[in-house]
Motif scaffolding. Structure first.
Motif, mmCIF file in Angstrom:
data_model
loop_
_atom_site.group_PDB
_atom_site.id
_atom_site.type_symbol
_atom_site.label_atom_id
_atom_site.label_comp_id
_atom_site.label_asym_id
_atom_site.label_seq_id
_atom_site.Cartn_x
_atom_site.Cartn_y
_atom_site.Cartn_z
ATOM 1 N N GLY A 190 -7.475 -74.597 75.738
ATOM 2 C CA GLY A 190 -7.170 -75.747 76.572
ATOM 3 C C GLY A 190 -6.699 -75.400 77.974
ATOM 4 O O GLY A 190 -6.308 -76.282 78.736
ATOM 5 N N ILE A 191 -6.745 -74.132 78.321
ATOM 6 C CA ILE A 191 -6.267 -73.688 79.630
ATOM 7 C C ILE A 191 -7.092 -74.301 80.767
ATOM 8 O O ILE A 191 -6.560 -74.625 81.826
ATOM 9 C CB ILE A 191 -6.291 -72.142 79.721
ATOM 10 N N LEU A 192 -8.367 -74.498 80.531
ATOM 11 C CA LEU A 192 -9.258 -74.997 81.577
ATOM 12 C C LEU A 192 -9.599 -76.475 81.400
ATOM 13 O O LEU A 192 -10.510 -76.985 82.072
ATOM 14 C CB LEU A 192 -10.548 -74.162 81.601
ATOM 15 N N ALA A 193 -8.882 -77.170 80.540
ATOM 16 C CA ALA A 193 -9.214 -78.549 80.182
ATOM 17 C C ALA A 193 -9.228 -79.504 81.373
ATOM 18 O O ALA A 193 -10.012 -80.436 81.413
ATOM 19 C CB ALA A 193 -8.253 -79.060 79.112
ATOM 20 N N GLU A 194 -8.375 -79.299 82.322
ATOM 21 C CA GLU A 194 -8.268 -80.221 83.463
ATOM 22 C C GLU A 194 -9.145 -79.790 84.649
ATOM 23 O O GLU A 194 -9.029 -80.361 85.731
ATOM 24 C CB GLU A 194 -6.805 -80.319 83.918
ATOM 25 N N HIS A 195 -9.983 -78.803 84.450
ATOM 26 C CA HIS A 195 -10.774 -78.259 85.553
ATOM 27 C C HIS A 195 -12.260 -78.309 85.230
ATOM 28 O O HIS A 195 -12.669 -78.119 84.095
ATOM 29 C CB HIS A 195 -10.380 -76.799 85.816
ATOM 30 N N HIS A 196 -13.065 -78.558 86.251
ATOM 31 C CA HIS A 196 -14.522 -78.462 86.142
ATOM 32 C C HIS A 196 -14.889 -77.074 86.638
ATOM 33 O O HIS A 196 -14.904 -76.834 87.848
ATOM 34 C CB HIS A 196 -15.202 -79.532 87.004
ATOM 35 N N VAL A 197 -15.124 -76.155 85.710
ATOM 36 C CA VAL A 197 -15.348 -74.763 86.094
ATOM 37 C C VAL A 197 -16.569 -74.180 85.395
ATOM 38 O O VAL A 197 -17.031 -74.694 84.384
ATOM 39 C CB VAL A 197 -14.115 -73.880 85.766
ATOM 40 N N GLU A 198 -17.058 -73.088 85.968
ATOM 41 C CA GLU A 198 -18.122 -72.282 85.370
ATOM 42 C C GLU A 198 -17.746 -70.823 85.544
ATOM 43 O O GLU A 198 -17.030 -70.463 86.476
ATOM 44 C CB GLU A 198 -19.460 -72.538 86.068
ATOM 45 N N LEU A 199 -18.244 -69.995 84.646
ATOM 46 C CA LEU A 199 -18.064 -68.551 84.763
ATOM 47 C C LEU A 199 -19.321 -67.986 85.404
ATOM 48 O O LEU A 199 -20.410 -68.068 84.836
ATOM 49 C CB LEU A 199 -17.838 -67.918 83.390
ATOM 50 N N LEU B 69 -9.208 -58.615 92.113
ATOM 51 C CA LEU B 69 -9.788 -59.778 91.468
ATOM 52 C C LEU B 69 -10.101 -59.427 90.018
ATOM 53 O O LEU B 69 -10.794 -58.456 89.745
ATOM 54 C CB LEU B 69 -11.071 -60.195 92.189
ATOM 55 N N ALA B 70 -9.556 -60.205 89.090
ATOM 56 C CA ALA B 70 -9.824 -59.974 87.673
ATOM 57 C C ALA B 70 -11.207 -60.514 87.341
ATOM 58 O O ALA B 70 -11.549 -61.633 87.710
ATOM 59 C CB ALA B 70 -8.778 -60.677 86.815
ATOM 60 N N LYS B 71 -12.014 -59.725 86.681
ATOM 61 C CA LYS B 71 -13.327 -60.164 86.207
ATOM 62 C C LYS B 71 -13.169 -60.581 84.753
ATOM 63 O O LYS B 71 -12.610 -59.845 83.937
ATOM 64 C CB LYS B 71 -14.357 -59.036 86.323
ATOM 65 N N TRP B 72 -13.627 -61.777 84.426
ATOM 66 C CA TRP B 72 -13.477 -62.335 83.089
ATOM 67 C C TRP B 72 -14.760 -62.144 82.295
ATOM 68 O O TRP B 72 -15.861 -62.273 82.826
ATOM 69 C CB TRP B 72 -13.144 -63.819 83.179
ATOM 70 N N SER B 73 -14.627 -61.863 81.012
ATOM 71 C CA SER B 73 -15.797 -61.762 80.140
ATOM 72 C C SER B 73 -16.132 -63.152 79.602
ATOM 73 O O SER B 73 -15.318 -64.088 79.680
ATOM 74 C CB SER B 73 -15.505 -60.818 78.968
ATOM 75 N N VAL B 74 -17.305 -63.277 79.043
ATOM 76 C CA VAL B 74 -17.706 -64.544 78.418
ATOM 77 C C VAL B 74 -16.748 -64.880 77.280
ATOM 78 O O VAL B 74 -16.324 -66.035 77.132
ATOM 79 C CB VAL B 74 -19.164 -64.468 77.925
ATOM 80 N N ASP B 75 -16.339 -63.874 76.497
ATOM 81 C CA ASP B 75 -15.389 -64.111 75.397
ATOM 82 C C ASP B 75 -14.040 -64.597 75.938
ATOM 83 O O ASP B 75 -13.448 -65.519 75.373
ATOM 84 C CB ASP B 75 -15.194 -62.842 74.561
ATOM 85 N N ASP B 76 -13.549 -63.983 77.021
ATOM 86 C CA ASP B 76 -12.298 -64.433 77.646
ATOM 87 C C ASP B 76 -12.412 -65.899 78.047
ATOM 88 O O ASP B 76 -11.524 -66.712 77.795
ATOM 89 C CB ASP B 76 -11.981 -63.626 78.920
ATOM 90 N N TYR B 77 -13.503 -66.231 78.709
ATOM 91 C CA TYR B 77 -13.744 -67.587 79.209
ATOM 92 C C TYR B 77 -13.758 -68.594 78.052
ATOM 93 O O TYR B 77 -13.110 -69.632 78.122
ATOM 94 C CB TYR B 77 -15.065 -67.597 79.978
ATOM 95 N N HIS B 78 -14.468 -68.274 76.987
ATOM 96 C CA HIS B 78 -14.538 -69.176 75.830
ATOM 97 C C HIS B 78 -13.167 -69.324 75.159
ATOM 98 O O HIS B 78 -12.814 -70.418 74.713
ATOM 99 C CB HIS B 78 -15.594 -68.706 74.842
ATOM 100 N N ARG B 79 -12.391 -68.249 75.102
ATOM 101 C CA ARG B 79 -11.036 -68.348 74.538
ATOM 102 C C ARG B 79 -10.147 -69.246 75.399
ATOM 103 O O ARG B 79 -9.345 -70.021 74.875
ATOM 104 C CB ARG B 79 -10.415 -66.960 74.380
ATOM 105 N N MET B 80 -10.278 -69.169 76.721
ATOM 106 C CA MET B 80 -9.498 -70.046 77.605
ATOM 107 C C MET B 80 -9.883 -71.510 77.393
ATOM 108 O O MET B 80 -9.012 -72.385 77.385
ATOM 109 C CB MET B 80 -9.699 -69.653 79.072
ATOM 110 N N ILE B 81 -11.162 -71.762 77.193
ATOM 111 C CA ILE B 81 -11.613 -73.136 76.921
ATOM 112 C C ILE B 81 -11.022 -73.623 75.607
ATOM 113 O O ILE B 81 -10.468 -74.727 75.527
ATOM 114 C CB ILE B 81 -13.154 -73.211 76.906
ATOM 115 N N GLU B 82 -11.133 -72.800 74.561
ATOM 116 C CA GLU B 82 -10.607 -73.178 73.239
ATOM 117 C C GLU B 82 -9.095 -73.406 73.265
ATOM 118 O O GLU B 82 -8.580 -74.280 72.575
ATOM 119 C CB GLU B 82 -10.954 -72.101 72.211
#
Length: 81
Positions: free
Chosen positions: A23-32, A8-21
């Motif tokens: 648009g990778i997570l645009a169609e999903h309701h997600v939280e880190l 299981l890949a563990k994501w950092s807060v910076d990774d998560y924010h980059r994915m949001i910026e």
């Protein structure tokens, strides 16, 4: 017999924010949460109204003693302890 292991890949807060910026997570309701991207159920209209009512009640009761914040993203510092 060959065993298959999944890592299981563990994501950092910076990774998560980059994915949001990006648009990778645009169609999903997600939280880190604890390094995992977790899909969340969208908030229902009932919960929205209830949350706003509770926040307004607390604002009146606590006036200048507290800052009431409702349904907004928050980023907390990582704590690996």
């Amino acid at each position: 017999m060959c065993q298959s292991f999944k890592t299981l890949a563990k994501w950092s807060v910076d990774d998560y924010h980059r994915m949001i910026e990006a648009g990778i997570l645009a169609e999903h309701h997600v939280e880190l949460l604890s390094g995992e991207i977790v899909e969340m159920t969208p908030e229902s209209p009932f919960r929205t109204v209830y949350g706003e009512g509770l926040a307004n009640y607390l604002r009146i009761r606590l006036s200048d003693r507290a800052w009431i914040r409702e349904a907004r993203p928050i980023t907390l510092a990582n704590n690996d302890d």
